[in-house]
Design an enzyme around this catalytic site. Structure first.
Site, PDB file in Angstrom:
ATOM      1  N   ASP A  60      -9.782   3.125   2.553  1.00  0.00           N
ATOM      2  CA  ASP A  60      -9.871   2.478   3.871  1.00  0.00           C
ATOM      3  C   ASP A  60     -10.492   3.424   4.897  1.00  0.00           C
ATOM      4  O   ASP A  60     -11.363   3.042   5.678  1.00  0.00           O
ATOM      5  CB  ASP A  60      -8.476   2.057   4.361  1.00  0.00           C
ATOM      6  CG  ASP A  60      -7.941   0.862   3.585  1.00  0.00           C
ATOM      7  OD1 ASP A  60      -8.747   0.040   3.124  1.00  0.00           O
ATOM      8  OD2 ASP A  60      -6.705   0.764   3.446  1.00  0.00           O
TER       9      ASP A  60
ATOM     10  N   GLY B  62      -0.988   1.615  10.165  1.00  0.00           N
ATOM     11  CA  GLY B  62      -1.506   2.048   8.864  1.00  0.00           C
ATOM     12  C   GLY B  62      -3.007   2.301   8.870  1.00  0.00           C
ATOM     13  O   GLY B  62      -3.484   3.288   8.303  1.00  0.00           O
TER      14      GLY B  62
ATOM     15  N   LYS C   2       0.798  -1.235   0.000  1.00  0.00           N
ATOM     16  CA  LYS C   2       0.000   0.000   0.000  1.00  0.00           C
ATOM     17  C   LYS C   2       0.835   1.293   0.000  1.00  0.00           C
ATOM     18  O   LYS C   2       0.420   2.294  -0.557  1.00  0.00           O
ATOM     19  CB  LYS C   2      -0.945   0.030   1.211  1.00  0.00           C
ATOM     20  CG  LYS C   2      -2.098  -0.945   1.102  1.00  0.00           C
ATOM     21  CD  LYS C   2      -3.061  -0.754   2.264  1.00  0.00           C
ATOM     22  CE  LYS C   2      -4.137  -1.818   2.247  1.00  0.00           C
ATOM     23  NZ  LYS C   2      -5.186  -1.581   3.231  1.00  0.00           N
TER      24      LYS C   2
HETATM   25  P1  ATR Z   1      -2.159  -1.879  10.277  1.00  0.00           P
HETATM   26  O1  ATR Z   1      -1.422  -1.419   9.062  1.00  0.00           O
HETATM   27  O2  ATR Z   1      -3.154  -2.985  10.003  1.00  0.00           O
HETATM   28  O3  ATR Z   1      -2.755  -0.776  11.060  1.00  0.00           O
HETATM   29  P2  ATR Z   1       0.259  -2.025  11.791  1.00  0.00           P
HETATM   30  O4  ATR Z   1       0.758  -0.884  11.013  1.00  0.00           O
HETATM   31  O5  ATR Z   1       1.138  -3.197  12.048  1.00  0.00           O
HETATM   32  O6  ATR Z   1      -1.073  -2.627  11.160  1.00  0.00           O
HETATM   33  O7  ATR Z   1      -0.277  -1.431  13.187  1.00  0.00           O
HETATM   34  C1  ATR Z   1      -0.693  -2.247  14.168  1.00  0.00           C
HETATM   35  C2  ATR Z   1      -1.163  -1.367  15.334  1.00  0.00           C
HETATM   36  O8  ATR Z   1      -1.725  -2.231  16.291  1.00  0.00           O
HETATM   37  C3  ATR Z   1      -0.062  -0.591  16.018  1.00  0.00           C
HETATM   38  O9  ATR Z   1      -0.595   0.585  16.548  1.00  0.00           O
HETATM   39  C4  ATR Z   1       0.344  -1.559  17.130  1.00  0.00           C
HETATM   40  O10 ATR Z   1       0.902  -0.923  18.262  1.00  0.00           O
HETATM   41  P3  ATR Z   1       2.466  -0.479  18.319  1.00  0.00           P
HETATM   42  O11 ATR Z   1       2.546   0.867  17.689  1.00  0.00           O
HETATM   43  O12 ATR Z   1       2.778  -0.463  19.764  1.00  0.00           O
HETATM   44  O13 ATR Z   1       3.231  -1.550  17.567  1.00  0.00           O
HETATM   45  C5  ATR Z   1      -0.990  -2.135  17.496  1.00  0.00           C
HETATM   46  N1  ATR Z   1      -0.888  -3.468  18.086  1.00  0.00           N
HETATM   47  C6  ATR Z   1      -0.484  -4.609  17.481  1.00  0.00           C
HETATM   48  N2  ATR Z   1      -0.542  -5.642  18.328  1.00  0.00           N
HETATM   49  C7  ATR Z   1      -0.960  -5.145  19.525  1.00  0.00           C
HETATM   50  C8  ATR Z   1      -1.219  -5.706  20.808  1.00  0.00           C
HETATM   51  N3  ATR Z   1      -1.055  -7.012  21.041  1.00  0.00           N
HETATM   52  N4  ATR Z   1      -1.653  -4.875  21.781  1.00  0.00           N
HETATM   53  C9  ATR Z   1      -1.829  -3.559  21.556  1.00  0.00           C
HETATM   54  N5  ATR Z   1      -1.602  -2.972  20.370  1.00  0.00           N
HETATM   55  C10 ATR Z   1      -1.176  -3.749  19.378  1.00  0.00           C
END
Ligand code: ATR
Length: 283
Positions: free
Chosen positions: A106, A132, A70
Protein backbone atom coordinates in the site's frame (compact mmCIF):
# COMPACT_ATOMS: atom_id res chain seq x y z
CA UNK A 1 -8.83 -22.08 -19.65
CA UNK A 2 -8.04 -23.43 -16.17
CA UNK A 3 -6.01 -26.63 -16.26
CA UNK A 4 -3.91 -28.65 -13.82
CA UNK A 5 -1.01 -26.29 -14.53
CA UNK A 6 -2.84 -23.03 -13.78
CA UNK A 7 -1.40 -21.00 -10.89
CA UNK A 8 -3.94 -19.50 -8.49
CA UNK A 9 -3.65 -16.18 -6.70
CA UNK A 10 -6.46 -14.25 -5.05
CA UNK A 11 -7.74 -11.93 -2.37
CA UNK A 12 -9.19 -12.60 1.08
CA UNK A 13 -11.42 -10.04 2.78
CA UNK A 14 -14.84 -9.34 4.24
CA UNK A 15 -16.49 -7.97 2.18
CA UNK A 16 -14.64 -8.81 -1.00
CA UNK A 17 -17.21 -8.78 -3.79
CA UNK A 18 -16.53 -5.16 -4.81
CA UNK A 19 -12.75 -5.58 -4.93
CA UNK A 20 -11.14 -4.10 -8.05
CA UNK A 21 -8.13 -6.39 -7.82
CA UNK A 22 -9.56 -9.48 -9.61
CA UNK A 23 -10.36 -7.64 -12.88
CA UNK A 24 -7.07 -5.74 -12.71
CA UNK A 25 -4.83 -8.79 -12.23
CA UNK A 26 -6.83 -11.08 -14.53
CA UNK A 27 -6.60 -8.48 -17.33
CA UNK A 28 -2.80 -8.48 -16.98
CA UNK A 29 -2.60 -12.29 -16.89
CA UNK A 30 -4.65 -12.41 -20.12
CA UNK A 31 -2.61 -9.71 -21.82
CA UNK A 32 0.69 -11.40 -20.94
CA UNK A 33 -0.75 -14.87 -21.74
CA UNK A 34 0.26 -16.10 -18.28
CA UNK A 35 -1.37 -19.28 -16.99
CA UNK A 36 -2.62 -17.65 -13.78
CA UNK A 37 -6.03 -16.81 -12.43
CA UNK A 38 -7.00 -14.40 -9.62
CA UNK A 39 -9.94 -15.39 -7.41
CA UNK A 40 -11.80 -13.42 -4.69
CA UNK A 41 -12.38 -15.38 -1.46
CA UNK A 42 -14.88 -14.12 1.12
CA UNK A 43 -13.18 -14.98 4.43
CA UNK A 44 -14.76 -14.22 7.79
CA UNK A 45 -12.59 -13.24 10.77
CA UNK A 46 -13.04 -16.58 12.55
CA UNK A 47 -11.81 -18.45 9.48
CA UNK A 48 -8.71 -16.33 8.82
CA UNK A 49 -6.16 -18.77 10.26
CA UNK A 50 -7.72 -21.72 8.39
CA UNK A 51 -7.88 -19.69 5.20
CA UNK A 52 -4.14 -18.88 5.23
CA UNK A 53 -3.16 -22.43 6.14
CA UNK A 54 -5.62 -23.78 3.60
CA UNK A 55 -4.23 -21.54 0.85
CA UNK A 56 -0.76 -22.86 1.60
CA UNK A 57 -2.00 -26.46 1.58
CA UNK A 58 -3.81 -25.92 -1.73
CA UNK A 59 -0.66 -24.61 -3.41
CA UNK A 60 -2.09 -21.13 -3.96
CA UNK A 61 0.80 -18.89 -5.09
CA UNK A 62 -0.22 -15.66 -3.43
CA UNK A 63 -2.98 -13.64 -1.80
CA UNK A 64 -3.93 -10.04 -1.35
CA UNK A 65 -5.37 -9.30 2.06
CA UNK A 66 -7.96 -6.60 2.55
CA UNK A 67 -10.28 -5.18 5.21
CA UNK A 68 -10.59 -6.29 8.01
CA UNK A 69 -7.70 -8.78 8.01
CA UNK A 70 -4.55 -6.76 7.22
CA UNK A 71 -3.26 -6.64 10.81
CA UNK A 72 -4.69 -9.86 12.20
CA UNK A 73 -3.27 -11.96 9.36
CA UNK A 74 0.29 -11.34 10.59
CA UNK A 75 -0.29 -13.94 13.33
CA UNK A 76 -0.70 -16.64 10.71
CA UNK A 77 2.23 -15.79 8.41
CA UNK A 78 5.71 -17.40 8.65
CA UNK A 79 7.92 -14.47 7.52
CA UNK A 80 7.52 -10.73 7.15
CA UNK A 81 9.13 -8.27 4.78
CA UNK A 82 10.73 -5.24 6.51
CA UNK A 83 8.07 -2.69 5.48
CA UNK A 84 5.21 -5.00 6.49
CA UNK A 85 6.84 -5.57 9.87
CA UNK A 86 7.32 -1.84 10.49
CA UNK A 87 3.81 -0.96 9.33
CA UNK A 88 2.28 -3.86 11.24
CA UNK A 89 -0.03 -4.76 8.37
CA UNK A 90 0.09 -7.10 5.38
CA UNK A 91 -1.80 -6.70 2.11
CA UNK A 92 0.16 -9.29 0.08
CA UNK A 93 1.21 -12.86 0.90
CA UNK A 94 3.54 -14.96 -1.21
CA UNK A 95 3.57 -18.73 -0.70
CA UNK A 96 6.70 -20.60 -1.68
CA UNK A 97 8.34 -23.86 -0.59
CA UNK A 98 5.64 -24.29 2.07
CA UNK A 99 6.50 -20.88 3.57
CA UNK A 100 4.24 -17.82 3.66
CA UNK A 101 5.81 -14.36 3.52
CA UNK A 102 3.90 -11.13 4.14
CA UNK A 103 4.43 -7.81 2.36
CA UNK A 104 2.76 -4.41 2.40
CA UNK A 105 2.47 -2.75 -1.01
CA UNK A 106 0.00 0.00 0.00
CA UNK A 107 2.76 2.42 0.96
CA UNK A 108 4.89 1.57 -2.08
CA UNK A 109 1.81 2.15 -4.21
CA UNK A 110 1.49 5.72 -2.95
CA UNK A 111 5.21 6.45 -3.14
CA UNK A 112 5.46 5.18 -6.74
CA UNK A 113 2.35 7.10 -7.77
CA UNK A 114 3.98 10.32 -6.53
CA UNK A 115 7.40 9.50 -7.91
CA UNK A 116 5.85 9.32 -11.40
CA UNK A 117 5.83 13.11 -11.08
CA UNK A 118 8.57 14.21 -8.66
CA UNK A 119 11.40 12.80 -6.61
CA UNK A 120 10.47 12.71 -2.92
CA UNK A 121 13.99 13.21 -1.61
CA UNK A 122 14.37 16.38 0.44
CA UNK A 123 10.68 17.30 0.15
CA UNK A 124 8.36 18.41 2.94
CA UNK A 125 5.25 16.23 3.00
CA UNK A 126 1.96 16.67 4.81
CA UNK A 127 -0.24 13.64 5.43
CA UNK A 128 -3.87 14.13 6.42
CA UNK A 129 -5.07 11.23 8.58
CA UNK A 130 -3.41 8.82 10.95
CA UNK A 131 -5.15 5.49 10.32
CA UNK A 132 -3.94 2.34 8.61
CA UNK A 133 -3.38 3.95 5.21
CA UNK A 134 -1.47 6.89 6.75
CA UNK A 135 0.69 4.44 8.65
CA UNK A 136 1.58 2.40 5.55
CA UNK A 137 2.32 5.52 3.50
CA UNK A 138 4.31 7.38 6.16
CA UNK A 139 6.55 4.40 6.96
CA UNK A 140 7.17 3.82 3.27
CA UNK A 141 7.97 7.51 2.79
CA UNK A 142 10.58 7.33 5.56
CA UNK A 143 11.95 4.08 4.08
CA UNK A 144 12.25 5.98 0.79
CA UNK A 145 14.42 8.66 2.42
CA UNK A 146 11.87 11.36 3.29
CA UNK A 147 13.04 13.41 6.29
CA UNK A 148 10.37 16.06 6.74
CA UNK A 149 6.84 14.92 7.48
CA UNK A 150 3.82 16.45 9.17
CA UNK A 151 0.87 14.28 10.24
CA UNK A 152 -2.33 16.29 10.49
CA UNK A 153 -5.33 14.47 11.91
CA UNK A 154 -8.82 15.06 13.33
CA UNK A 155 -7.74 13.35 16.56
CA UNK A 156 -4.41 14.88 17.57
CA UNK A 157 -3.52 11.93 19.79
CA UNK A 158 -3.58 9.51 16.84
CA UNK A 159 -1.32 11.79 14.79
CA UNK A 160 1.18 12.06 17.64
CA UNK A 161 1.13 8.29 18.22
CA UNK A 162 2.02 7.73 14.56
CA UNK A 163 4.76 10.36 14.84
CA UNK A 164 6.20 8.56 17.89
CA UNK A 165 6.11 5.20 16.07
CA UNK A 166 7.91 6.69 13.08
CA UNK A 167 10.60 8.33 15.21
CA UNK A 168 11.24 5.05 17.00
CA UNK A 169 12.42 3.67 13.69
CA UNK A 170 13.69 6.62 11.65
CA UNK A 171 15.57 9.86 12.08
CA UNK A 172 13.96 12.95 10.65
CA UNK A 173 11.75 15.93 11.31
CA UNK A 174 8.30 14.46 12.01
CA UNK A 175 5.56 16.51 13.62
CA UNK A 176 1.91 16.05 14.52
CA UNK A 177 -0.91 18.56 14.42
CA UNK A 178 -4.65 18.72 14.82
CA UNK A 179 -6.39 19.01 11.44
CA UNK A 180 -7.69 22.60 11.37
CA UNK A 181 -7.11 25.96 9.66
CA UNK A 182 -3.53 26.07 11.01
CA UNK A 183 -2.67 23.72 8.19
CA UNK A 184 -2.69 26.77 5.89
CA UNK A 185 0.61 28.01 7.37
CA UNK A 186 2.20 24.59 7.15
CA UNK A 187 1.20 24.14 3.52
CA UNK A 188 3.07 27.29 2.46
CA UNK A 189 6.43 25.49 2.34
CA UNK A 190 5.04 21.99 1.69
CA UNK A 191 5.72 20.22 -1.61
CA UNK A 192 3.42 17.19 -1.33
CA UNK A 193 0.01 16.84 0.37
CA UNK A 194 -1.55 13.37 0.75
CA UNK A 195 -5.08 12.79 1.99
CA UNK A 196 -5.37 9.33 3.55
CA UNK A 197 -8.81 9.81 5.13
CA UNK A 198 -12.04 8.54 3.55
CA UNK A 199 -13.45 12.10 3.51
CA UNK A 200 -14.97 12.84 0.08
CA UNK A 201 -15.52 9.20 -0.80
CA UNK A 202 -18.74 8.25 -2.59
CA UNK A 203 -21.55 8.90 -1.54
CA UNK A 204 -20.12 11.93 0.35
CA UNK A 205 -18.56 13.62 -2.69
CA UNK A 206 -19.41 17.07 -1.32
CA UNK A 207 -17.10 16.67 1.70
CA UNK A 208 -13.43 17.53 1.76
CA UNK A 209 -10.81 17.60 4.51
CA UNK A 210 -10.61 21.30 5.49
CA UNK A 211 -8.18 22.21 2.70
CA UNK A 212 -9.58 24.67 0.15
CA UNK A 213 -8.00 26.37 -2.84
CA UNK A 214 -6.78 29.35 -0.80
CA UNK A 215 -4.60 27.04 1.29
CA UNK A 216 -2.95 25.46 -1.75
CA UNK A 217 -0.05 26.97 -3.74
CA UNK A 218 0.49 26.08 -7.39
CA UNK A 219 3.68 24.10 -6.80
CA UNK A 220 2.04 21.75 -4.29
CA UNK A 221 1.47 18.20 -5.52
CA UNK A 222 -1.86 16.98 -4.12
CA UNK A 223 -2.61 13.28 -3.85
CA UNK A 224 -5.91 11.84 -2.61
CA UNK A 225 -6.02 8.11 -1.89
CA UNK A 226 -9.79 8.17 -2.42
CA UNK A 227 -10.45 6.86 -5.96
CA UNK A 228 -14.24 7.00 -6.07
CA UNK A 229 -14.94 9.64 -7.27
CA UNK A 230 -11.82 10.02 -9.40
CA UNK A 231 -11.83 13.78 -8.85
CA UNK A 232 -12.52 14.37 -5.16
CA UNK A 233 -13.44 17.71 -3.61
CA UNK A 234 -9.84 18.10 -2.47
CA UNK A 235 -8.47 17.48 -5.98
CA UNK A 236 -10.97 19.96 -7.43
CA UNK A 237 -9.74 22.63 -5.00
CA UNK A 238 -6.15 21.81 -5.93
CA UNK A 239 -6.96 22.22 -9.62
CA UNK A 240 -8.58 25.60 -8.93
CA UNK A 241 -5.32 26.66 -7.26
CA UNK A 242 -3.36 25.52 -10.33
CA UNK A 243 -1.67 22.67 -8.44
CA UNK A 244 -0.82 19.26 -9.84
CA UNK A 245 -3.10 16.39 -8.71
CA UNK A 246 -2.81 12.62 -8.43
CA UNK A 247 -5.96 10.51 -8.04
CA UNK A 248 -6.21 7.48 -5.75
CA UNK A 249 -6.35 5.25 -8.81
CA UNK A 250 -2.58 5.65 -9.31
CA UNK A 251 -1.88 4.23 -5.83
CA UNK A 252 -4.30 1.39 -6.47
CA UNK A 253 -2.54 0.57 -9.73
CA UNK A 254 0.94 0.64 -8.20
CA UNK A 255 0.07 -1.42 -5.12
CA UNK A 256 -1.29 -4.04 -7.53
CA UNK A 257 1.80 -3.82 -9.73
CA UNK A 258 3.99 -4.57 -6.71
CA UNK A 259 1.85 -7.54 -5.60
CA UNK A 260 1.91 -8.94 -9.15
CA UNK A 261 5.69 -8.58 -9.24
CA UNK A 262 6.09 -10.26 -5.83
CA UNK A 263 4.05 -13.30 -6.97
CA UNK A 264 5.28 -13.70 -10.54
CA UNK A 265 8.61 -11.84 -10.80
CA UNK A 266 7.12 -9.94 -13.75
CA UNK A 267 6.21 -6.25 -13.90
CA UNK A 268 2.73 -6.00 -15.45
CA UNK A 269 1.87 -3.30 -18.01
CA UNK A 270 0.47 -0.30 -16.11
CA UNK A 271 -1.96 0.59 -18.88
CA UNK A 272 -3.65 -2.83 -18.70
CA UNK A 273 -4.21 -2.39 -14.96
CA UNK A 274 -5.46 1.14 -15.56
CA UNK A 275 -7.89 0.17 -18.32
CA UNK A 276 -9.35 -2.67 -16.24
CA UNK A 277 -9.79 -0.34 -13.26
CA UNK A 278 -11.40 2.44 -15.27
CA UNK A 279 -13.80 -0.05 -16.82
CA UNK A 280 -14.79 -1.38 -13.38
CA UNK A 281 -15.22 2.13 -12.02
CA UNK A 282 -17.46 3.00 -14.99
CA UNK A 283 -15.21 5.63 -16.65
P1 ATR B 1 -7.68 3.44 6.98
O1 ATR B 1 -7.23 2.12 7.53
O2 ATR B 1 -8.35 3.34 5.63
O3 ATR B 1 -6.62 4.47 7.00
P2 ATR B 1 -8.85 4.18 9.48
O4 ATR B 1 -7.79 3.42 10.15
O5 ATR B 1 -10.26 4.05 9.93
O6 ATR B 1 -8.88 3.89 7.91
O7 ATR B 1 -8.41 5.73 9.52
C1 ATR B 1 -9.24 6.69 9.08
C2 ATR B 1 -8.50 8.03 9.23
O8 ATR B 1 -9.33 9.01 8.64
C3 ATR B 1 -8.25 8.45 10.66
O9 ATR B 1 -7.10 9.24 10.71
C4 ATR B 1 -9.50 9.29 10.95
O10 ATR B 1 -9.30 10.28 11.94
P3 ATR B 1 -9.37 9.94 13.53
O11 ATR B 1 -8.02 9.46 13.92
O12 ATR B 1 -9.74 11.23 14.15
O13 ATR B 1 -10.46 8.89 13.68
C5 ATR B 1 -9.70 9.96 9.62
N1 ATR B 1 -11.09 10.34 9.39
C6 ATR B 1 -12.16 9.53 9.22
N2 ATR B 1 -13.27 10.24 9.01
C7 ATR B 1 -12.91 11.55 9.07
C8 ATR B 1 -13.61 12.79 8.94
N3 ATR B 1 -14.92 12.82 8.69
N4 ATR B 1 -12.90 13.93 9.06
C9 ATR B 1 -11.57 13.91 9.30
N5 ATR B 1 -10.86 12.78 9.44
C10 ATR B 1 -11.52 11.62 9.33
Amino acid sequence: MITGKTSIVGIIGDPVEHSLSPPMHNAAFRQLQMDYTYVPFHVLKDNLSNAVEGAKALGIKGLNVTIPHKTEVIKYIDELDKAAELIGAVNTIKFYKNVSKGFNTDGIGAVKAIEEFISLKGKKIVIIGAGGAARAISFQLMLSGVKNLLISNRTLENACQLKADLLQNFRGEVSCQKLDEKLKDELKDTEVLINTTPVGMHPHEDQKPIVNKDMIHKDLLVNDIVYNPLKTGLLREAEKAGAMTISGVRMLIYQGVESFRIWTGIKPPLEVFEMALMRELGY
